[in-house]
Design an enzyme around this catalytic site. Structure first.
Site, PDB file in Angstrom:
ATOM      1  N   HIS A   1       9.083  59.754 -41.240  1.00 32.27           N
ATOM      2  CA  HIS A   1       9.635  58.460 -41.674  1.00 32.27           C
ATOM      3  C   HIS A   1       9.165  58.130 -43.085  1.00 32.27           C
ATOM      4  CE1 HIS A   1       9.572  57.250 -37.167  1.00 32.27           C
ATOM      5  NE2 HIS A   1      10.840  57.363 -37.495  1.00 32.27           N
TER       6      HIS A   1
ATOM      7  N   LYS B   1      13.348  48.221 -24.252  1.00 33.89           N
ATOM      8  CA  LYS B   1      13.141  49.667 -24.077  1.00 33.89           C
ATOM      9  C   LYS B   1      11.663  50.020 -23.915  1.00 33.89           C
ATOM     10  CE  LYS B   1      17.146  52.030 -25.847  1.00 33.89           C
ATOM     11  NZ  LYS B   1      17.707  52.803 -26.952  1.00 33.89           N
TER      12      LYS B   1
ATOM     13  N   ARG C   1      17.316  65.228 -39.458  1.00 37.17           N
ATOM     14  CA  ARG C   1      16.435  66.358 -39.184  1.00 37.17           C
ATOM     15  C   ARG C   1      17.229  67.632 -38.926  1.00 37.17           C
ATOM     16  NH1 ARG C   1      12.999  62.632 -35.290  1.00 37.17           N
ATOM     17  NH2 ARG C   1      15.049  61.712 -35.303  1.00 37.17           N
TER      18      ARG C   1
ATOM     19  N   SER D   1       8.631  60.265 -33.374  1.00 34.41           N
ATOM     20  CA  SER D   1       7.623  59.366 -32.805  1.00 34.41           C
ATOM     21  C   SER D   1       7.284  59.794 -31.380  1.00 34.41           C
ATOM     22  CB  SER D   1       8.149  57.927 -32.784  1.00 34.41           C
ATOM     23  OG  SER D   1       8.401  57.487 -34.084  1.00 34.41           O
TER      24      SER D   1
HETATM   25  P1  ADP Z   1      12.660  58.558 -33.899  1.00 30.72           P
HETATM   26  O1  ADP Z   1      13.934  59.375 -33.917  1.00 30.72           O
HETATM   27  O2  ADP Z   1      11.447  59.323 -34.316  1.00 30.72           O
HETATM   28  O3  ADP Z   1      12.464  57.695 -32.687  1.00 30.72           O
HETATM   29  P2  ADP Z   1      13.487  56.213 -35.343  1.00 30.72           P
HETATM   30  O4  ADP Z   1      14.453  55.707 -34.356  1.00 30.72           O
HETATM   31  O5  ADP Z   1      12.372  55.326 -35.695  1.00 30.72           O
HETATM   32  O6  ADP Z   1      12.818  57.583 -35.064  1.00 30.72           O
HETATM   33  O7  ADP Z   1      14.271  56.738 -36.620  1.00 30.72           O
HETATM   34  C1  ADP Z   1      14.514  56.041 -37.764  1.00 30.72           C
HETATM   35  C2  ADP Z   1      15.124  56.976 -38.786  1.00 30.72           C
HETATM   36  O8  ADP Z   1      14.150  57.916 -39.227  1.00 30.72           O
HETATM   37  C3  ADP Z   1      16.298  57.828 -38.279  1.00 30.72           C
HETATM   38  O9  ADP Z   1      17.255  57.885 -39.298  1.00 30.72           O
HETATM   39  C4  ADP Z   1      15.714  59.187 -38.066  1.00 30.72           C
HETATM   40  O10 ADP Z   1      16.666  60.197 -38.244  1.00 30.72           O
HETATM   41  C5  ADP Z   1      14.688  59.209 -39.173  1.00 30.72           C
HETATM   42  N1  ADP Z   1      13.611  60.141 -38.888  1.00 30.72           N
HETATM   43  C6  ADP Z   1      12.762  60.128 -37.850  1.00 30.72           C
HETATM   44  N2  ADP Z   1      11.892  61.153 -37.936  1.00 30.72           N
HETATM   45  C7  ADP Z   1      12.224  61.850 -39.057  1.00 30.72           C
HETATM   46  C8  ADP Z   1      11.721  63.036 -39.682  1.00 30.72           C
HETATM   47  N3  ADP Z   1      10.707  63.726 -39.143  1.00 30.72           N
HETATM   48  N4  ADP Z   1      12.313  63.449 -40.818  1.00 30.72           N
HETATM   49  C9  ADP Z   1      13.347  62.771 -41.336  1.00 30.72           C
HETATM   50  N5  ADP Z   1      13.877  61.653 -40.800  1.00 30.72           N
HETATM   51  C10 ADP Z   1      13.320  61.196 -39.666  1.00 30.72           C
END
Ligand code: ADP
Length: 162
Positions: free
Chosen positions: A17, A41, A90, A128
């Protein structure tokens, strides 16, 4: 003034992130990190905790604001005058869902565009939920979360350092 919005659950923020956030902050005048209030959730960290962790991890970035939102992302984006949504991609597995969301958001609010940044190859596998899984089994998450929040996250997820 171009405001972009970087939405997510951030439960908790990972280095993946943070990489997207810091790269996006250089592309726009202002970047709002928008933390989704998804208490139904049952996230591991409360909304306030998630916001506080992101604030700590992004201390060095000047043009950033951390906010929380509930309801439709496009309504929140409108309310803060953001015209761009930034998402990290990703792998192909992210693509289908993100593509659908981008098209729906465009339909709901034609003035908004979604921009995708490719994940750094170092963080392609990082999420996460993976971080939580490792920490719960007392594995080391040092390589996966920002330094500034490492101890706090370990404490909360695994009850302390080994
Ligand atoms: P997660 O998929 O880890 O639960 P979130 O819902 O918080 O994450 O995702 C928020 C944004 O961050 C999304 O656009 C997701 O694709 C991006 N994201 C999460 N992890 C990564 C990563 N390792 N590299 C690039 N983008 C990421």
């Amino acid at each position: 003034m171009r405001t972009a919005i970087c939405p997510g659950s951030f439960d908790p923020i990972t280095l993946g992130h943070l990489d997207i956030i810091s790269r996006a902050s250089k592309m726009f005048d202002k970047l709002v990190v928008a933390v989704l209030d998804n208490s139904s959730k049952q996230p591991s960290f409360t909304l306030d905790e998630r916001v506080a962790l992101i604030k700590k991890a992004t201390m060095g970035i000047n043009n950033i604001e951390i906010m929380s939102f509930s309801g439709l992302l496009v309504d929140f984006a409108k309310s803060i005058n953001a015209s761009i949504i930034v998402k990290g991609l990703r792998a192909v597995s992210d693509f289908e869902y993100e593509f659908q969301m981008a098209l729906i958001n465009k339909e709901l609010y034609p003035d908004i565009d979604t921009v995708f940044l490719t994940s750094d190859s170092k963080y392609m596998y990082l999420s996460s939920s993976v971080v939580k899984e490792i920490a719960m089994h007392k594995g080391d998450i040092k390589a996966f979360v920002p330094n500034e929040i490492y101890t706090e996250v370990v404490k909360r997820l695994s009850g302390g350092l080994k």
